[in-house]
Design a protein around this motif. Structure first.
Motif, PDB file in Angstrom:
ATOM      1  N   GLN A  22       0.803  -1.224   0.000  1.00 14.25           N
ATOM      2  CA  GLN A  22       0.000   0.000   0.000  1.00 14.25           C
ATOM      3  C   GLN A  22       0.838   1.278   0.000  1.00 14.25           C
ATOM      4  O   GLN A  22       0.575   2.185  -0.772  1.00 14.25           O
ATOM      5  CB  GLN A  22      -0.948  -0.020   1.206  1.00 14.25           C
ATOM      6  N   GLU A  23       1.820   1.362   0.868  1.00 12.08           N
ATOM      7  CA  GLU A  23       2.614   2.586   0.969  1.00 12.08           C
ATOM      8  C   GLU A  23       3.290   2.930  -0.355  1.00 12.08           C
ATOM      9  O   GLU A  23       3.369   4.091  -0.734  1.00 12.08           O
ATOM     10  CB  GLU A  23       3.655   2.462   2.088  1.00 12.08           C
ATOM     11  N   GLU A  24       3.771   1.922  -1.063  1.00  7.32           N
ATOM     12  CA  GLU A  24       4.410   2.155  -2.356  1.00  7.32           C
ATOM     13  C   GLU A  24       3.369   2.434  -3.442  1.00  7.32           C
ATOM     14  O   GLU A  24       3.583   3.285  -4.299  1.00  7.32           O
ATOM     15  CB  GLU A  24       5.257   0.949  -2.745  1.00  7.32           C
ATOM     16  N   LEU A  25       2.259   1.706  -3.414  1.00  8.83           N
ATOM     17  CA  LEU A  25       1.215   1.888  -4.425  1.00  8.83           C
ATOM     18  C   LEU A  25       0.662   3.305  -4.424  1.00  8.83           C
ATOM     19  O   LEU A  25       0.449   3.899  -5.479  1.00  8.83           O
ATOM     20  CB  LEU A  25       0.057   0.908  -4.197  1.00  8.83           C
ATOM     21  N   LYS A  26       0.430   3.846  -3.245  1.00  2.06           N
ATOM     22  CA  LYS A  26      -0.218   5.157  -3.187  1.00  2.06           C
ATOM     23  C   LYS A  26       0.691   6.291  -3.651  1.00  2.06           C
ATOM     24  O   LYS A  26       0.216   7.369  -3.949  1.00  2.06           O
ATOM     25  CB  LYS A  26      -0.798   5.426  -1.805  1.00  2.06           C
ATOM     26  N   ARG A  27       1.990   6.045  -3.761  1.00  2.14           N
ATOM     27  CA  ARG A  27       2.892   7.065  -4.312  1.00  2.14           C
ATOM     28  C   ARG A  27       2.637   7.275  -5.802  1.00  2.14           C
ATOM     29  O   ARG A  27       2.754   8.380  -6.312  1.00  2.14           O
ATOM     30  CB  ARG A  27       4.343   6.660  -4.108  1.00  2.14           C
ATOM     31  N   VAL A  28       2.309   6.198  -6.499  1.00  2.00           N
ATOM     32  CA  VAL A  28       2.086   6.273  -7.944  1.00  2.00           C
ATOM     33  C   VAL A  28       0.606   6.408  -8.271  1.00  2.00           C
ATOM     34  O   VAL A  28       0.224   7.162  -9.157  1.00  2.00           O
ATOM     35  CB  VAL A  28       2.673   5.026  -8.645  1.00  2.00           C
ATOM     36  N   TRP A  29      -0.221   5.650  -7.561  1.00  2.00           N
ATOM     37  CA  TRP A  29      -1.662   5.665  -7.796  1.00  2.00           C
ATOM     38  C   TRP A  29      -2.368   6.084  -6.515  1.00  2.00           C
ATOM     39  O   TRP A  29      -2.702   5.246  -5.673  1.00  2.00           O
ATOM     40  CB  TRP A  29      -2.161   4.284  -8.222  1.00  2.00           C
ATOM     41  N   GLU A  45      -0.563  -5.172 -17.535  1.00  2.10           N
ATOM     42  CA  GLU A  45      -0.765  -5.706 -18.886  1.00  2.10           C
ATOM     43  C   GLU A  45       0.160  -5.034 -19.901  1.00  2.10           C
ATOM     44  O   GLU A  45       0.739  -5.696 -20.756  1.00  2.10           O
ATOM     45  CB  GLU A  45      -2.218  -5.508 -19.296  1.00  2.10           C
ATOM     46  N   GLU A  46       0.320  -3.730 -19.789  1.00  2.00           N
ATOM     47  CA  GLU A  46       1.173  -2.987 -20.723  1.00  2.00           C
ATOM     48  C   GLU A  46       2.633  -3.413 -20.632  1.00  2.00           C
ATOM     49  O   GLU A  46       3.393  -3.232 -21.578  1.00  2.00           O
ATOM     50  CB  GLU A  46       1.064  -1.486 -20.458  1.00  2.00           C
ATOM     51  N   HIS A  47       3.029  -3.980 -19.484  1.00  2.00           N
ATOM     52  CA  HIS A  47       4.429  -4.343 -19.277  1.00  2.00           C
ATOM     53  C   HIS A  47       4.658  -5.853 -19.226  1.00  2.00           C
ATOM     54  O   HIS A  47       5.727  -6.302 -18.811  1.00  2.00           O
ATOM     55  CB  HIS A  47       4.947  -3.675 -18.006  1.00  2.00           C
ATOM     56  N   GLY A  48       3.660  -6.631 -19.647  1.00  2.00           N
ATOM     57  CA  GLY A  48       3.839  -8.073 -19.738  1.00  2.00           C
ATOM     58  C   GLY A  48       3.669  -8.829 -18.435  1.00  2.00           C
ATOM     59  O   GLY A  48       4.128  -9.959 -18.306  1.00  2.00           O
ATOM     60  N   PHE A  49       3.020  -8.199 -17.469  1.00  2.00           N
ATOM     61  CA  PHE A  49       2.736  -8.846 -16.196  1.00  2.00           C
ATOM     62  C   PHE A  49       1.236  -9.072 -16.082  1.00  2.00           C
ATOM     63  O   PHE A  49       0.464  -8.651 -16.931  1.00  2.00           O
ATOM     64  CB  PHE A  49       3.183  -7.976 -15.015  1.00  2.00           C
ATOM     65  N   ARG A  50       0.856  -9.689 -14.978  1.00  2.00           N
ATOM     66  CA  ARG A  50      -0.559  -9.889 -14.689  1.00  2.00           C
ATOM     67  C   ARG A  50      -0.790  -9.499 -13.235  1.00  2.00           C
ATOM     68  O   ARG A  50       0.013  -9.836 -12.369  1.00  2.00           O
ATOM     69  CB  ARG A  50      -0.898 -11.358 -14.915  1.00  2.00           C
ATOM     70  N   LEU A  51      -1.850  -8.775 -12.986  1.00  2.00           N
ATOM     71  CA  LEU A  51      -2.241  -8.450 -11.618  1.00  2.00           C
ATOM     72  C   LEU A  51      -3.000  -9.653 -11.086  1.00  2.00           C
ATOM     73  O   LEU A  51      -4.126  -9.920 -11.483  1.00  2.00           O
ATOM     74  CB  LEU A  51      -3.122  -7.195 -11.587  1.00  2.00           C
ATOM     75  N   ARG A  52      -2.366 -10.431 -10.218  1.00  2.00           N
ATOM     76  CA  ARG A  52      -2.965 -11.667  -9.705  1.00  2.00           C
ATOM     77  C   ARG A  52      -3.889 -11.417  -8.527  1.00  2.00           C
ATOM     78  O   ARG A  52      -4.844 -12.146  -8.313  1.00  2.00           O
ATOM     79  CB  ARG A  52      -1.872 -12.639  -9.256  1.00  2.00           C
ATOM     80  N   PHE A  53      -3.569 -10.401  -7.733  1.00  2.00           N
ATOM     81  CA  PHE A  53      -4.341 -10.138  -6.524  1.00  2.00           C
ATOM     82  C   PHE A  53      -4.246  -8.661  -6.211  1.00  2.00           C
ATOM     83  O   PHE A  53      -3.186  -8.059  -6.359  1.00  2.00           O
ATOM     84  CB  PHE A  53      -3.755 -10.949  -5.358  1.00  2.00           C
ATOM     85  N   TYR A  54      -5.350  -8.091  -5.795  1.00  2.00           N
ATOM     86  CA  TYR A  54      -5.345  -6.702  -5.342  1.00  2.00           C
ATOM     87  C   TYR A  54      -6.324  -6.577  -4.193  1.00  2.00           C
ATOM     88  O   TYR A  54      -7.462  -7.038  -4.281  1.00  2.00           O
ATOM     89  CB  TYR A  54      -5.755  -5.746  -6.466  1.00  2.00           C
ATOM     90  N   ARG A  55      -5.876  -5.976  -3.128  1.00  2.00           N
ATOM     91  CA  ARG A  55      -6.755  -5.676  -2.003  1.00  2.00           C
ATOM     92  C   ARG A  55      -6.468  -4.236  -1.614  1.00  2.00           C
ATOM     93  O   ARG A  55      -5.345  -3.905  -1.240  1.00  2.00           O
ATOM     94  CB  ARG A  55      -6.480  -6.620  -0.842  1.00  2.00           C
ATOM     95  N   ASP A  56      -7.481  -3.393  -1.739  1.00  2.00           N
ATOM     96  CA  ASP A  56      -7.326  -1.981  -1.415  1.00  2.00           C
ATOM     97  C   ASP A  56      -6.867  -1.840   0.031  1.00  2.00           C
ATOM     98  O   ASP A  56      -7.418  -2.462   0.933  1.00  2.00           O
ATOM     99  CB  ASP A  56      -8.650  -1.250  -1.639  1.00  2.00           C
ATOM    100  N   GLY A  57      -5.832  -1.053   0.231  1.00  2.00           N
ATOM    101  CA  GLY A  57      -5.296  -0.838   1.564  1.00  2.00           C
ATOM    102  C   GLY A  57      -4.255  -1.862   1.970  1.00  2.00           C
ATOM    103  O   GLY A  57      -3.650  -1.749   3.030  1.00  2.00           O
ATOM    104  N   LEU A  58      -4.014  -2.876   1.133  1.00  2.00           N
ATOM    105  CA  LEU A  58      -3.048  -3.912   1.484  1.00  2.00           C
ATOM    106  C   LEU A  58      -1.925  -3.996   0.453  1.00  2.00           C
ATOM    107  O   LEU A  58      -0.824  -3.511   0.698  1.00  2.00           O
ATOM    108  CB  LEU A  58      -3.738  -5.271   1.624  1.00  2.00           C
ATOM    109  N   CYS A  59      -2.198  -4.611  -0.701  1.00  2.00           N
ATOM    110  CA  CYS A  59      -1.133  -4.789  -1.687  1.00  2.00           C
ATOM    111  C   CYS A  59      -1.677  -5.188  -3.050  1.00  2.00           C
ATOM    112  O   CYS A  59      -2.855  -5.481  -3.205  1.00  2.00           O
ATOM    113  CB  CYS A  59      -0.132  -5.843  -1.221  1.00  2.00           C
ATOM    114  N   ALA A  60      -0.759  -5.210  -4.007  1.00  2.00           N
ATOM    115  CA  ALA A  60      -1.015  -5.742  -5.343  1.00  2.00           C
ATOM    116  C   ALA A  60       0.048  -6.805  -5.578  1.00  2.00           C
ATOM    117  O   ALA A  60       1.220  -6.597  -5.268  1.00  2.00           O
ATOM    118  CB  ALA A  60      -0.905  -4.650  -6.394  1.00  2.00           C
TER     119      ALA A  60
END
Length: 78
Positions: A22-29, A45-60
């Motif tokens: 979360q702390e790192e994510l909120k710097r960019v988004w 997707e644009e960089h050849g990865f896949r978002l496997r899991f996302y939980r707001d306030g926790l992590c991606a």
């Protein structure tokens, strides 16, 4: 965003997934309600990865995008 890209690529060389918290994510988004997850998924997707899991306030959690089969040929995501 380049920092995330380098971090994800580096971790995926030796691991099956990469978690960005979360702390790192909120710097960019910054937290904009339900708008963050689609932006992160698009970035992956644009960089050849896949978002496997996302939980707001926790992590991606990212992993390598699977290779796709098209008309008998395998297409490797870049």
């Amino acid at each position: 965003m380049r920092r995330f890209l380098r971090q994800i690529k580096s971790e995926l060389k030796t691991a099956k997934h990469c978690a960005i918290y979360q702390e790192e994510l909120k710097r960019v988004w910054p937290d904009e309600g339900n708008q963050r997850e689609p932006k992160i998924a698009r970035f992956a997707e644009e960089h050849g990865f896949r978002l496997r899991f996302y939980r707001d306030g926790l992590c991606a959690i990212f992993d390598k995008a699977p290779e796709r089969e098209t008309e008998g040929f395998y297409i490797k995501s870049s």
